[in-house]
Design a protein around this motif. Structure first.
Motif, PDB file in Angstrom:
ATOM      1  N   PRO A  69       0.795  -1.231   0.000  1.00  0.00           N
ATOM      2  CA  PRO A  69       0.000   0.000   0.000  1.00  0.00           C
ATOM      3  C   PRO A  69       0.822   1.273   0.000  1.00  0.00           C
ATOM      4  CG  PRO A  69      -0.107  -1.101   2.137  1.00  0.00           C
ATOM      5  CD  PRO A  69       0.575  -2.049   1.197  1.00  0.00           C
ATOM      6  N   GLY A  70       0.290   2.276  -0.703  1.00  0.00           N
ATOM      7  CA  GLY A  70       0.926   3.585  -0.748  1.00  0.00           C
ATOM      8  C   GLY A  70       0.374   4.498   0.325  1.00  0.00           C
ATOM      9  N   ASN A  71       0.762   5.750   0.267  1.00  0.00           N
ATOM     10  CA  ASN A  71       0.239   6.708   1.249  1.00  0.00           C
ATOM     11  C   ASN A  71      -1.220   7.055   0.975  1.00  0.00           C
ATOM     12  OD1 ASN A  71       1.765   7.946  -1.011  1.00  0.00           O
ATOM     13  ND2 ASN A  71       0.951   9.875  -0.228  1.00  0.00           N
ATOM     14  N   HIS A  72      -1.670   6.902  -0.281  1.00  0.00           N
ATOM     15  CA  HIS A  72      -3.050   7.229  -0.632  1.00  0.00           C
ATOM     16  C   HIS A  72      -3.924   5.977  -0.655  1.00  0.00           C
ATOM     17  CE1 HIS A  72      -2.187  11.387  -1.347  1.00  0.00           C
ATOM     18  NE2 HIS A  72      -1.326  11.130  -2.319  1.00  0.00           N
ATOM     19  N   GLU A  73      -3.890   5.216   0.417  1.00  0.00           N
ATOM     20  CA  GLU A  73      -4.821   4.100   0.588  1.00  0.00           C
ATOM     21  C   GLU A  73      -5.656   4.375   1.846  1.00  0.00           C
ATOM     22  OE1 GLU A  73      -4.355   2.415  -2.069  1.00  0.00           O
ATOM     23  OE2 GLU A  73      -2.203   2.265  -2.439  1.00  0.00           O
ATOM     24  N   TRP A  74      -6.588   3.509   2.136  1.00  0.00           N
ATOM     25  CA  TRP A  74      -7.475   3.657   3.294  1.00  0.00           C
ATOM     26  C   TRP A  74      -6.747   3.168   4.541  1.00  0.00           C
ATOM     27  CZ3 TRP A  74     -12.602   0.440   3.871  1.00  0.00           C
ATOM     28  CH2 TRP A  74     -13.316   0.905   4.981  1.00  0.00           C
ATOM     29  N   TRP A  75      -5.876   4.018   5.093  1.00  0.00           N
ATOM     30  CA  TRP A  75      -5.007   3.588   6.185  1.00  0.00           C
ATOM     31  C   TRP A  75      -5.736   3.407   7.504  1.00  0.00           C
ATOM     32  CZ3 TRP A  75      -0.815   0.973   6.389  1.00  0.00           C
ATOM     33  CH2 TRP A  75       0.052   0.977   5.281  1.00  0.00           C
ATOM     34  N   ASP A  76      -6.878   4.070   7.691  1.00  0.00           N
ATOM     35  CA  ASP A  76      -7.655   3.808   8.904  1.00  0.00           C
ATOM     36  C   ASP A  76      -8.011   2.322   8.990  1.00  0.00           C
ATOM     37  OD1 ASP A  76      -7.568   6.433   9.679  1.00  0.00           O
ATOM     38  OD2 ASP A  76      -9.544   6.940   8.901  1.00  0.00           O
ATOM     39  N   MET A  81       7.162  -3.209   2.370  1.00  0.00           N
ATOM     40  CA  MET A  81       7.109  -2.103   3.321  1.00  0.00           C
ATOM     41  C   MET A  81       6.234  -1.004   2.718  1.00  0.00           C
ATOM     42  SD  MET A  81       7.647  -0.743   6.186  1.00  0.00           S
ATOM     43  CE  MET A  81       8.544  -2.144   6.851  1.00  0.00           C
ATOM     44  N   GLY A  82       4.950  -1.021   3.076  1.00  0.00           N
ATOM     45  CA  GLY A  82       3.998  -0.089   2.513  1.00  0.00           C
ATOM     46  C   GLY A  82       4.026   1.267   3.196  1.00  0.00           C
ATOM     47  N   GLY A  83       3.379   2.221   2.533  1.00  0.00           N
ATOM     48  CA  GLY A  83       3.230   3.559   3.094  1.00  0.00           C
ATOM     49  C   GLY A  83       4.353   4.504   2.727  1.00  0.00           C
ATOM     50  N   ALA A  84       4.089   5.786   2.957  1.00  0.00           N
ATOM     51  CA  ALA A  84       5.055   6.850   2.687  1.00  0.00           C
ATOM     52  C   ALA A  84       4.489   8.138   3.265  1.00  0.00           C
ATOM     53  CB  ALA A  84       5.296   7.010   1.178  1.00  0.00           C
ATOM     54  N   ALA A  85       5.340   9.128   3.403  1.00  0.00           N
ATOM     55  CA  ALA A  85       4.879  10.448   3.842  1.00  0.00           C
ATOM     56  C   ALA A  85       4.351  11.220   2.641  1.00  0.00           C
ATOM     57  CB  ALA A  85       6.021  11.221   4.499  1.00  0.00           C
ATOM     58  N   SER A  86       3.134  11.718   2.755  1.00  0.00           N
ATOM     59  CA  SER A  86       2.568  12.526   1.687  1.00  0.00           C
ATOM     60  C   SER A  86       3.288  13.867   1.613  1.00  0.00           C
ATOM     61  CB  SER A  86       1.076  12.771   1.938  1.00  0.00           C
ATOM     62  OG  SER A  86       0.360  11.557   1.957  1.00  0.00           O
ATOM     63  N   LEU A  87       3.516  14.334   0.401  1.00  0.00           N
ATOM     64  CA  LEU A  87       4.229  15.593   0.206  1.00  0.00           C
ATOM     65  C   LEU A  87       3.293  16.797   0.183  1.00  0.00           C
ATOM     66  CD1 LEU A  87       6.847  14.356  -2.364  1.00  0.00           C
ATOM     67  CD2 LEU A  87       7.395  15.543  -0.240  1.00  0.00           C
ATOM     68  N   PRO A 120      -1.358   9.679  10.985  1.00  0.00           N
ATOM     69  CA  PRO A 120      -0.230   9.003  11.621  1.00  0.00           C
ATOM     70  C   PRO A 120       0.061   7.598  11.112  1.00  0.00           C
ATOM     71  CG  PRO A 120      -2.148   8.885  13.033  1.00  0.00           C
ATOM     72  CD  PRO A 120      -2.536   9.755  11.874  1.00  0.00           C
ATOM     73  N   PHE A 121      -0.817   7.037  10.286  1.00  0.00           N
ATOM     74  CA  PHE A 121      -0.630   5.649   9.852  1.00  0.00           C
ATOM     75  C   PHE A 121      -0.042   5.532   8.451  1.00  0.00           C
ATOM     76  CE2 PHE A 121      -4.736   5.474  12.410  1.00  0.00           C
ATOM     77  CZ  PHE A 121      -4.078   5.264  13.619  1.00  0.00           C
ATOM     78  N   GLU A 122       0.066   6.644   7.714  1.00  0.00           N
ATOM     79  CA  GLU A 122       0.433   6.562   6.303  1.00  0.00           C
ATOM     80  C   GLU A 122       1.898   6.193   6.064  1.00  0.00           C
ATOM     81  OE1 GLU A 122       0.049  10.224   4.168  1.00  0.00           O
ATOM     82  OE2 GLU A 122       1.568  11.254   5.379  1.00  0.00           O
ATOM     83  N   ASP A 171      15.985 -11.012  -1.195  1.00  0.00           N
ATOM     84  CA  ASP A 171      16.388 -10.812  -2.584  1.00  0.00           C
ATOM     85  C   ASP A 171      15.761  -9.569  -3.196  1.00  0.00           C
ATOM     86  OD1 ASP A 171      17.998 -13.208  -2.907  1.00  0.00           O
ATOM     87  OD2 ASP A 171      16.118 -14.334  -2.816  1.00  0.00           O
ATOM     88  N   VAL A 172      14.485  -9.296  -2.835  1.00  0.00           N
ATOM     89  CA  VAL A 172      13.746  -8.192  -3.443  1.00  0.00           C
ATOM     90  C   VAL A 172      13.024  -7.409  -2.352  1.00  0.00           C
ATOM     91  CG1 VAL A 172      11.999  -7.518  -5.135  1.00  0.00           C
ATOM     92  CG2 VAL A 172      13.406  -9.553  -5.540  1.00  0.00           C
ATOM     93  N   LEU A 173      13.156  -6.090  -2.391  1.00  0.00           N
ATOM     94  CA  LEU A 173      12.439  -5.205  -1.482  1.00  0.00           C
ATOM     95  C   LEU A 173      11.417  -4.396  -2.282  1.00  0.00           C
ATOM     96  CD1 LEU A 173      12.094  -3.859   1.337  1.00  0.00           C
ATOM     97  CD2 LEU A 173      13.871  -2.227   0.638  1.00  0.00           C
ATOM     98  N   LEU A 174      10.162  -4.413  -1.810  1.00  0.00           N
ATOM     99  CA  LEU A 174       9.078  -3.673  -2.445  1.00  0.00           C
ATOM    100  C   LEU A 174       8.588  -2.610  -1.476  1.00  0.00           C
ATOM    101  CD1 LEU A 174       7.027  -6.731  -3.813  1.00  0.00           C
ATOM    102  CD2 LEU A 174       8.654  -5.324  -5.104  1.00  0.00           C
ATOM    103  N   THR A 175       8.717  -1.338  -1.838  1.00  0.00           N
ATOM    104  CA  THR A 175       8.262  -0.243  -0.987  1.00  0.00           C
ATOM    105  C   THR A 175       7.456   0.727  -1.828  1.00  0.00           C
ATOM    106  OG1 THR A 175      10.089   1.319  -1.333  1.00  0.00           O
ATOM    107  CG2 THR A 175      10.450  -0.441   0.277  1.00  0.00           C
ATOM    108  N   HIS A 176       6.674   1.556  -1.158  1.00  0.00           N
ATOM    109  CA  HIS A 176       6.073   2.693  -1.856  1.00  0.00           C
ATOM    110  C   HIS A 176       6.973   3.917  -1.686  1.00  0.00           C
ATOM    111  CE1 HIS A 176       3.110   5.175  -3.782  1.00  0.00           C
ATOM    112  NE2 HIS A 176       3.095   6.015  -2.756  1.00  0.00           N
TER     113      HIS A 176
END
Length: 316
Positions: free
Chosen positions: A130-137, A176-182, A188-190, A207-212
């Motif tokens: 998940p990215g920062n623009h998902e339903w984090w609640d 590792m999902g999420g990020a700080a919105s610019l 607090p959960f994003e 071997d592979v790392l997937l992040t937003h």
């Protein structure tokens, strides 16, 4: 960054209330527990039978008018691909009382629409980091309850908690999902926390790392994307830097051969002491789809396929 206690209480109450909101399409409790594996049972190895390649994508932003032709293009030019690894900002959102108008599906309608499109174009599953623009609640509550299993959001869509590990073709992956919105504070959960990073790093190298969230690597395109100009406040720039530092710490600790991230609506690649890092572009722009060989970790970009396979190419 420290959140005010009263503010955190408000977000916690809102997140807890999200448990009762019905998600469309509706799945039974038993269906929610099904994993994206061959038999639906929990397993670290989620490789499908005879699976050779997957497509890595990101930042679809609920743009249905672009997603449908993109899915069609992947199906035609890479017909063996059955799995999509999505590095965030699908914009999986809470249901609302009224739908937005326009050419795209409203964000609350996008997931069930996408679920139908995945079936239409014969994709077996989409794994969302998940990215920062998902339903984090809602994600916060789901991941608090079940930190070690995928959350099934639709029949063919699964969302990975922070720190979840799985295998494809004998290779190990870490999410590792999420990020700080610019632009605005997303709550607090994003973005990942120090505790999220510690939990994820404790499992050792992958071997592979997937992040937003973006990684701090030598990539001129990122420098350009992060240039402040008039768009971003000092507060949001500081939050972004803190989040990127955390995720970069994770990268340095798990030492992946390959890493993918999105978030910056830009593209680029960089070599590090461990391997290669790829920043995926937003949908419709070049270098948005990476075709990944799950055995060799070789990457091929969709637009770089031989000219004879260039069918229904999206405008740049």
């Amino acid at each position: 960054m420290t959140n005010h206690p009263r503010k955190m209480d408000r977000f916690e109450r809102r997140a807890n209330a999200s448990r009762s909101i019905r998600i469309s399409p509706k799945l039974t409790p038993a269906e929610r527990k099904i994993w994206p594996t061959i038999d639906g049972h929990p397993s670290v190895d989620i490789t499908l039978l005879d699976e050779r390649r997957v497509a890595v994508v990101g930042d679809w932003e609920s743009q249905s008018r672009l997603v449908a032709p993109l899915l069609q293009r992947i199906r035609r030019e890479a017909p063996d691909v059955r799995t999509l690894l999505h590095v965030g900002d699908l914009r999986w959102s809470a249901p609302r009382t009224s739908a937005a108008r326009g050419r795209n599906a409203s964000s609350e309608e996008f997931a069930p629409w996408l679920d139908e499109q995945l079936q239409r174009f014969q994709f077996q599953r989409l794994i969302l980091v998940p990215g920062n623009h998902e339903w984090w609640d809602r994600l916060h509550e789901e991941f608090e309850d079940h930190p070690d299993r995928f959350f099934r959001a639709a029949h063919r869509i699964w969302i990975a908690p922070r720190g979840l590990r799985f295998e494809l073709g004998g290779r190990t992956y870490l999410c590792m999902g999420g990020a700080a919105s610019l632009h605005d504070d997303g709550g607090p959960f994003e973005a990942p926390t120090d505790a999220d990073i510690e939990h994820a790093a404790a499992g050792g190298e992958v071997d592979v790392l997937l992040t937003h969230e973006a990684l701090n690597v030598d990539m001129p395109q990122l420098t350009s994307a992060m240039r402040r100009g008039p768009r971003f406040s000092d507060t949001r720039m500081a939050a972004s830097a803190e989040s990127r530092n955390r995720v970069t710490q994770l990268y340095n600790r798990v030492r992946p051969q390959l890493a993918f991230f999105g978030h910056m609506h830009s593209s680029g690649s960089a070599a590090t002491e461990f391997g290669i890092v790829h920043c995926l572009n937003v949908i419709r722009r070049p270098r948005h789809v990476a075709l990944l060989n799950v055995h060799t970790l070789e990457v091929q970009w969709l637009e770089d396929l031989p000219e004879t396979h260039q069918i229904n190419r999206l405008d740049a």
